[in-house]
Design an enzyme around this catalytic site. Structure first.
Site, PDB file in Angstrom:
ATOM      1  N   ASN A  44     -14.621  33.130  46.065  1.00 52.49           N
ATOM      2  CA  ASN A  44     -13.982  32.585  44.860  1.00 52.49           C
ATOM      3  C   ASN A  44     -13.988  31.057  44.883  1.00 52.49           C
ATOM      4  OD1 ASN A  44     -12.067  32.929  46.963  1.00 52.49           O
ATOM      5  ND2 ASN A  44     -10.345  32.977  45.544  1.00 52.49           N
ATOM      6  N   VAL A  45     -14.170  30.507  43.690  1.00 52.81           N
ATOM      7  CA  VAL A  45     -14.257  29.056  43.502  1.00 52.81           C
ATOM      8  C   VAL A  45     -13.256  28.690  42.423  1.00 52.81           C
ATOM      9  CG1 VAL A  45     -15.756  27.137  42.851  1.00 52.81           C
ATOM     10  CG2 VAL A  45     -16.702  29.063  44.151  1.00 52.81           C
ATOM     11  N   GLU A  46     -12.151  28.089  42.844  1.00 50.46           N
ATOM     12  CA  GLU A  46     -11.092  27.764  41.883  1.00 50.46           C
ATOM     13  C   GLU A  46     -11.305  26.385  41.282  1.00 50.46           C
ATOM     14  OE1 GLU A  46      -7.380  28.616  43.920  1.00 50.46           O
ATOM     15  OE2 GLU A  46      -7.723  30.785  43.675  1.00 50.46           O
ATOM     16  N   GLU A  57     -16.918  38.049  43.215  1.00 53.01           N
ATOM     17  CA  GLU A  57     -17.931  38.988  42.720  1.00 53.01           C
ATOM     18  C   GLU A  57     -18.797  38.335  41.642  1.00 53.01           C
ATOM     19  OE1 GLU A  57     -14.665  39.317  42.933  1.00 53.01           O
ATOM     20  OE2 GLU A  57     -14.016  41.397  43.010  1.00 53.01           O
ATOM     21  N   CYS A  95     -11.150  42.568  40.063  1.00 52.12           N
ATOM     22  CA  CYS A  95     -10.361  42.389  38.836  1.00 52.12           C
ATOM     23  C   CYS A  95     -11.147  42.951  37.646  1.00 52.12           C
ATOM     24  CB  CYS A  95     -10.032  40.911  38.630  1.00 52.12           C
ATOM     25  SG  CYS A  95     -11.389  39.937  37.957  1.00 52.12           S
ATOM     26  N   CYS A  98     -14.361  41.129  36.710  1.00 51.37           N
ATOM     27  CA  CYS A  98     -15.438  41.349  37.687  1.00 51.37           C
ATOM     28  C   CYS A  98     -16.035  42.746  37.555  1.00 51.37           C
ATOM     29  CB  CYS A  98     -14.923  41.117  39.104  1.00 51.37           C
ATOM     30  SG  CYS A  98     -14.696  39.364  39.449  1.00 51.37           S
TER      31      CYS A  98
END
Ligand code: THU
Length: 142
Positions: A44-46, A57, A95, A98
């Site tokens: 994940n890349v916030e 994903e 989620c 995804c």
């Protein structure tokens, strides 16, 4: 199958180490197994604008499709948790967004991938069609 699950989950856990998640502090890793044996990972890349954050994903799927590849997606492993401790909390299921993103690549390749979700109580094994029944995909556009 157990060997495949374990090695794919190991790849997902390693990928979680690359997460950029300073806001949630929840590091997610995803590993996608393609029919030719290739494994593609994502984390994940916030973003400081929180809502723009990308899930692990989605990052993995984007990496495949953006290269022009349209492979058969056989399996997905997802893990997450505190930094350095993926899979040590509640099971991490993809989620809703995804699930839809995974469905796009799965339908393109004509597969219903197995999805393994990591967690302290064990790895949940399911199928994308179970996570996203009656999915809307490329075929529905006619
Ligand atoms: N996250 C994922 O990367 N994949 C999922 O399927 C669930 C959530 C990320 C988004 C956010 O960066 C963090 O986990 C906490 O929600």
């Amino acid at each position: 199958m157990t060997e495949t699950r374990d090695s794919l989950m190991a790849a997902a856990r390693k990928a979680a180490g690359g997460a950029y998640a300073p806001y949630s502090n929840f590091h997610v890793g995803a590993a996608l197994l393609l029919s030719d044996g290739t494994v593609v990972t994502g984390a994940n890349v916030e973003n400081a604008s929180y809502g723009l954050s990308l899930c692990a994903e989605t990052v993995a799927v984007s990496g495949i499709l953006a290269k022009g590849e349209r492979p058969k997606l056989e399996a997905v492993a997802v893990t997450g948790g505190a930094p350095g401790a993926p899979g040590e909390g509640p099971q991490v299921t993809p989620c809703g967004r995804c699930r839809q993103v995974l469905n796009e690549i799965a339908q393109l390749g004509g597969t219903d991938p197995v999805v393994w979700c990591d967690g302290a109580e064990g790895v949940l094994e399911t199928r994308l069609s179970e996570l996203l029944p009656h999915a809307f995909g490329p075929a529905n556009l006619g």
